[in-house]
Design a protein around this motif. Structure first.
Motif, PDB file in Angstrom:
ATOM      1  N   TRP A  80      -2.233  30.142 103.882  1.00 38.50           N
ATOM      2  CA  TRP A  80      -1.416  30.169 102.176  1.00 38.50           C
ATOM      3  C   TRP A  80      -1.431  31.555 101.968  1.00 38.50           C
ATOM      4  CZ3 TRP A  80      -2.732  25.696 103.730  1.00 38.50           C
ATOM      5  CH2 TRP A  80      -2.137  24.596 102.546  1.00 38.50           C
ATOM      6  N   ALA A  81      -1.807  32.778 102.154  1.00 37.90           N
ATOM      7  CA  ALA A  81      -0.996  34.483 102.510  1.00 37.90           C
ATOM      8  C   ALA A  81       0.182  34.006 102.564  1.00 37.90           C
ATOM      9  CB  ALA A  81      -2.170  34.913 102.754  1.00 37.90           C
ATOM     10  N   LEU A  82       0.849  33.752 103.422  1.00 33.10           N
ATOM     11  CA  LEU A  82       2.461  33.468 103.993  1.00 33.10           C
ATOM     12  C   LEU A  82       3.227  32.966 102.437  1.00 33.10           C
ATOM     13  CD1 LEU A  82       4.960  34.157 105.577  1.00 33.10           C
ATOM     14  CD2 LEU A  82       4.163  32.138 106.896  1.00 33.10           C
ATOM     15  N   CYS A  83       1.816  31.837 101.936  1.00 35.70           N
ATOM     16  CA  CYS A  83       3.762  31.044 101.043  1.00 35.70           C
ATOM     17  C   CYS A  83       3.404  32.199  99.666  1.00 35.70           C
ATOM     18  CB  CYS A  83       0.982  29.997 100.905  1.00 35.70           C
ATOM     19  SG  CYS A  83       2.534  28.580 102.145  1.00 35.70           S
ATOM     20  N   ILE A  84       2.318  32.746  99.461  1.00 37.51           N
ATOM     21  CA  ILE A  84       2.097  33.421  98.163  1.00 37.51           C
ATOM     22  C   ILE A  84       3.255  34.723  98.935  1.00 37.51           C
ATOM     23  CG2 ILE A  84       0.200  35.398  97.165  1.00 37.51           C
ATOM     24  CD1 ILE A  84      -0.430  32.741  96.174  1.00 37.51           C
ATOM     25  N   THR A  85       3.206  35.437  99.851  1.00 35.83           N
ATOM     26  CA  THR A  85       4.274  36.173 100.046  1.00 35.83           C
ATOM     27  C   THR A  85       5.628  35.632  99.420  1.00 35.83           C
ATOM     28  OG1 THR A  85       2.449  37.359 101.477  1.00 35.83           O
ATOM     29  CG2 THR A  85       4.819  37.529 101.399  1.00 35.83           C
ATOM     30  N   GLN A  86       5.752  34.311 100.110  1.00 34.27           N
ATOM     31  CA  GLN A  86       7.303  33.468  99.908  1.00 34.27           C
ATOM     32  C   GLN A  86       7.345  33.269  98.606  1.00 34.27           C
ATOM     33  OE1 GLN A  86       9.114  34.325 102.306  1.00 34.27           O
ATOM     34  NE2 GLN A  86       8.495  32.914 104.096  1.00 34.27           N
ATOM     35  N   VAL A  87       6.365  33.006  97.469  1.00 32.69           N
ATOM     36  CA  VAL A  87       7.240  33.032  96.099  1.00 32.69           C
ATOM     37  C   VAL A  87       6.914  34.114  95.501  1.00 32.69           C
ATOM     38  CG1 VAL A  87       5.400  32.343  93.734  1.00 32.69           C
ATOM     39  CG2 VAL A  87       5.240  31.009  96.259  1.00 32.69           C
ATOM     40  N   SER A  88       6.199  35.609  96.081  1.00 30.14           N
ATOM     41  CA  SER A  88       6.744  36.498  95.380  1.00 30.14           C
ATOM     42  C   SER A  88       7.951  37.307  95.834  1.00 30.14           C
ATOM     43  CB  SER A  88       5.750  37.621  96.025  1.00 30.14           C
ATOM     44  OG  SER A  88       6.676  38.946  95.519  1.00 30.14           O
ATOM     45  N   GLY A  89       8.277  36.814  96.827  1.00 29.76           N
ATOM     46  CA  GLY A  89       9.687  36.914  97.534  1.00 29.76           C
ATOM     47  C   GLY A  89      10.746  35.680  96.756  1.00 29.76           C
ATOM     48  N   LEU A  90      10.807  34.965  96.006  1.00 30.05           N
ATOM     49  CA  LEU A  90      11.385  34.398  95.474  1.00 30.05           C
ATOM     50  C   LEU A  90      11.877  35.297  93.490  1.00 30.05           C
ATOM     51  CD1 LEU A  90      10.053  30.743  95.638  1.00 30.05           C
ATOM     52  CD2 LEU A  90      12.352  32.053  96.740  1.00 30.05           C
ATOM     53  N   LEU A  91      10.438  35.722  93.412  1.00 27.93           N
ATOM     54  CA  LEU A  91      10.949  36.741  92.009  1.00 27.93           C
ATOM     55  C   LEU A  91      11.087  37.868  92.031  1.00 27.93           C
ATOM     56  CD1 LEU A  91       6.490  36.306  90.657  1.00 27.93           C
ATOM     57  CD2 LEU A  91       9.016  35.995  89.766  1.00 27.93           C
ATOM     58  N   HIS A  92      11.512  38.130  93.595  1.00 24.78           N
ATOM     59  CA  HIS A  92      11.951  39.588  94.009  1.00 24.78           C
ATOM     60  C   HIS A  92      13.215  39.451  93.687  1.00 24.78           C
ATOM     61  CE1 HIS A  92      12.698  43.372  95.626  1.00 24.78           C
ATOM     62  NE2 HIS A  92      13.066  43.155  96.666  1.00 24.78           N
ATOM     63  N   LEU A  93      13.615  38.058  93.797  1.00 26.51           N
ATOM     64  CA  LEU A  93      15.654  38.204  94.217  1.00 26.51           C
ATOM     65  C   LEU A  93      15.630  37.570  92.865  1.00 26.51           C
ATOM     66  CD1 LEU A  93      15.595  35.951  97.521  1.00 26.51           C
ATOM     67  CD2 LEU A  93      16.337  38.407  97.244  1.00 26.51           C
ATOM     68  N   ASP A  94      14.775  37.208  91.669  1.00 27.41           N
ATOM     69  CA  ASP A  94      15.440  36.550  90.488  1.00 27.41           C
ATOM     70  C   ASP A  94      14.127  36.895  89.133  1.00 27.41           C
ATOM     71  OD1 ASP A  94      16.224  35.533  88.833  1.00 27.41           O
ATOM     72  OD2 ASP A  94      16.937  33.627  89.537  1.00 27.41           O
ATOM     73  N   HIS A  95      14.485  38.112  89.403  1.00 26.74           N
ATOM     74  CA  HIS A  95      13.602  38.668  88.125  1.00 26.74           C
ATOM     75  C   HIS A  95      13.152  37.911  86.500  1.00 26.74           C
ATOM     76  CE1 HIS A  95      12.290  41.844  90.885  1.00 26.74           C
ATOM     77  NE2 HIS A  95      12.888  42.340  90.683  1.00 26.74           N
ATOM     78  N   GLY A  96      14.953  37.509  86.593  1.00 25.19           N
ATOM     79  CA  GLY A  96      14.998  36.137  84.993  1.00 25.19           C
ATOM     80  C   GLY A  96      14.225  35.268  84.339  1.00 25.19           C
ATOM     81  N   TRP A  97      13.640  35.368  83.186  1.00 26.51           N
ATOM     82  CA  TRP A  97      13.731  33.873  82.937  1.00 26.51           C
ATOM     83  C   TRP A  97      12.861  32.351  84.031  1.00 26.51           C
ATOM     84  CZ3 TRP A  97       8.420  34.746  80.028  1.00 26.51           C
ATOM     85  CH2 TRP A  97       8.783  35.081  79.467  1.00 26.51           C
ATOM     86  N   ALA A  98      14.292  32.664  83.940  1.00 20.11           N
ATOM     87  CA  ALA A  98      15.415  31.701  85.502  1.00 20.11           C
ATOM     88  C   ALA A  98      14.705  31.123  86.924  1.00 20.11           C
ATOM     89  CB  ALA A  98      16.026  30.993  85.240  1.00 20.11           C
ATOM     90  N   GLY A  99      14.047  32.594  87.434  1.00 17.60           N
ATOM     91  CA  GLY A  99      13.763  33.008  88.492  1.00 17.60           C
ATOM     92  C   GLY A  99      12.145  33.097  88.204  1.00 17.60           C
ATOM     93  N   VAL A 100      11.694  33.235  87.286  1.00 16.67           N
ATOM     94  CA  VAL A 100       9.917  33.546  87.276  1.00 16.67           C
ATOM     95  C   VAL A 100       9.770  31.633  86.786  1.00 16.67           C
ATOM     96  CG1 VAL A 100       8.376  33.613  84.973  1.00 16.67           C
ATOM     97  CG2 VAL A 100       9.739  35.534  85.920  1.00 16.67           C
ATOM     98  N   GLY A 101      10.944  30.821  86.448  1.00 12.15           N
ATOM     99  CA  GLY A 101      10.216  28.946  86.385  1.00 12.15           C
ATOM    100  C   GLY A 101      10.058  28.334  87.671  1.00 12.15           C
ATOM    101  N   ARG A 102      11.235  28.732  88.274  1.00 15.64           N
ATOM    102  CA  ARG A 102      11.200  27.890  89.779  1.00 15.64           C
ATOM    103  C   ARG A 102       9.827  28.703  90.658  1.00 15.64           C
ATOM    104  NH1 ARG A 102      17.730  28.918  88.055  1.00 15.64           N
ATOM    105  NH2 ARG A 102      17.310  31.092  89.482  1.00 15.64           N
ATOM    106  N   ALA A 103      10.332  29.796  90.500  1.00 15.93           N
ATOM    107  CA  ALA A 103       8.479  30.031  91.464  1.00 15.93           C
ATOM    108  C   ALA A 103       7.513  29.775  91.326  1.00 15.93           C
ATOM    109  CB  ALA A 103       9.088  32.282  90.791  1.00 15.93           C
ATOM    110  N   LEU A 104       7.403  29.988  89.757  1.00 10.98           N
ATOM    111  CA  LEU A 104       6.454  29.069  89.307  1.00 10.98           C
ATOM    112  C   LEU A 104       6.253  27.293  89.617  1.00 10.98           C
ATOM    113  CD1 LEU A 104       3.768  29.280  87.674  1.00 10.98           C
ATOM    114  CD2 LEU A 104       4.985  28.243  85.688  1.00 10.98           C
ATOM    115  N   ILE A 105       6.852  26.789  89.791  1.00  8.11           N
ATOM    116  CA  ILE A 105       7.075  25.403  89.729  1.00  8.11           C
ATOM    117  C   ILE A 105       6.702  25.160  91.326  1.00  8.11           C
ATOM    118  CG2 ILE A 105       9.227  23.840  90.168  1.00  8.11           C
ATOM    119  CD1 ILE A 105      10.270  23.865  87.693  1.00  8.11           C
ATOM    120  N   VAL A 106       7.778  25.614  91.989  1.00  8.52           N
ATOM    121  CA  VAL A 106       6.842  25.770  93.699  1.00  8.52           C
ATOM    122  C   VAL A 106       5.500  26.374  93.995  1.00  8.52           C
ATOM    123  CG1 VAL A 106       8.946  25.614  94.217  1.00  8.52           C
ATOM    124  CG2 VAL A 106       7.840  27.826  94.196  1.00  8.52           C
TER     125      VAL A 106
END
Length: 385
Positions: A36-62
């Motif tokens: 799950w440490a790797l999962c956390i890293t990957q979710v953080s990577g999604l935020l790094h790629l998209d800082h906008g509200w849409a990106g935050v929403g998509r990261a939270l959904i997964v």
């Protein structure tokens, strides 16, 4: 919290009125958490790629289904003895699903959506199978994951674009609502009071570890290490230490005490550990998503999204203590709520500052909060003597 396991007095558990023996985190559970440490890293990577509200929403959904898989496995390991060969095999099988979730996350909204949905559904079925394997078990919420949210995620992986987001968003919302709807069933579960707070504290430590990686790894990967970058990494590390101190110096012990003394420990598990720690982990992931830009380009102003993640993540982390303290003791965490408000107020003021300076402001706020709380506790202790 999304699992139901053995109720009090069920065969294989403690009898009514009997105090459960102290249970500690096993090596198998610690190994399980590494996935799950790797999962956390990957979710953080999604935020790094998209800082906008849409990106935050998509990261939270997964993040929500990933987190809920971990919660379900943790509650299962708490209410059942899993530190034996069959239990370990079952736990590691779920860990394999977690590894597949991590592999799918970078392209979850693209070509790997089906892998994400299938891995989640498989994890849910494995959890349900282990619950049904025992006797005297409350299946309840676990069945929702296996028969409702899991199929929704799988169906989302078969479609694209907004349809996938809609199906996965619905699944995430149902995962969040299920423990509240199934509260009566969950109240029947007998929990080991020391084990669960320790597991959730260790999971938060995993998220903080991801923040450390986000601080140092991008700078270390550069061709040349400049003095400004080194200083920014040091300041960012001070901020991360501040987040650690806020939780582990006082709050971790308070949560163990609340779990051990509450008349309704199921509510502590549901409200404080499961829901509260989702907010803590989300705040740390947001902090990790914003700190990379500040550490790698310390002389440049932070983009609005990076600045919002950096300060907003810390504010969410601090504000979550207002929720958990009220749920545990019906007390208001004034100092941390005020600190969260000050952190948010500082965000637009730091927009004109270089990244290193913005980090320094944030680190100073966290250090000031911890010093203030330390002095308050010391004064209170002297008055009691």
């Amino acid at each position: 919290m999304s699992d139901g396991v053995e109720p009090a007095g069920a065969e294989g558990g403690e009898s009514a009125g009997e105090e459960p023996a102290e249970k500690r985190v096993s090596y198998a559970e610690a190994f399980f958490d590494l996935v799950w440490a790797l999962c956390i890293t990957q979710v953080s990577g999604l935020l790094h790629l998209d800082h906008g509200w849409a990106g935050v929403g998509r990261a939270l959904i997964v993040l929500i289904p990933v987190y809920w898989c971990w919660v379900g496995s943790t509650v299962l390991a708490n209410a059942r003895e899993i530190d034996h060969p069959p239990g370990r095999v079952g736990l590691f099988a779920i860990a394999l699903c977690g590894l597949l979730l991590a592999l799918a996350l970078p392209q979850a909204y693209g070509s790997r959506g089906l892998l994400f949905g299938a891995a989640y559904l498989a994890a849910r079925w494995l959890l349900l199978g282990q619950i049904l394997w025992g006797r005297g078990v409350v299946v309840g919420p676990m069945g929702v994951g296996a028969f409702v949210t899991g199929p929704l995620l799988l169906a989302g992986g078969l479609v694209h674009g907004n349809a996938r987001i809609a199906l996965w968003g619905l699944a995430a919302a149902l995962d969040l609502l299920t423990p509240r709807v199934a509260r009566r069933q969950l109240m029947a579960v007998r929990f080991h009071p020391t084990h669960l707070p320790e597991r959730f504290a260790l999971f938060l430590l995993i998220a903080l570890g991801e923040a450390i990686v986000s601080i140092g790894a991008p700078v270390a990967a550069g061709r040349a290490l400049r003095a400004g970058e080194t200083l920014a990494v040091a300041v960012a590390f001070v901020a991360a230490c501040g987040l650690w101190w806020v939780y582990y110096n006082y709050a971790a012990d308070a949560m163990r005490h609340a779990m051990a003394t509450s008349r309704l420990p199921g509510d502590i598990v549901r409200q404080v550990l499961s829901y509260g720690h989702l907010a803590f982990v989300s705040g740390v992931i947001a902090f990790a998503g914003g700190v990379t830009a500040a550490a790698t380009r310390p002389g440049h102003r932070l983009q609005t999204g990076s600045l919002a993640l950096l300060f907003g993540g810390c504010a969410l982390f601090l504000a979550a203590f207002g929720y958990t303290r009220w749920r545990m003791f019906r007390l208001v965490a004034w100092t941390r709520l005020v600190a969260a408000a000050v952190t948010l107020a500082a965000t637009p003021l730091c927009a004109a500052l270089p990244g290193a300076a913005a980090l320094a402001v944030l680190a100073a706020l966290l250090v000031a909060l911890n010093l203030w709380e330390y002095q308050r506790v010391e004064r209170s202790a002297r008055h009691r003597v």
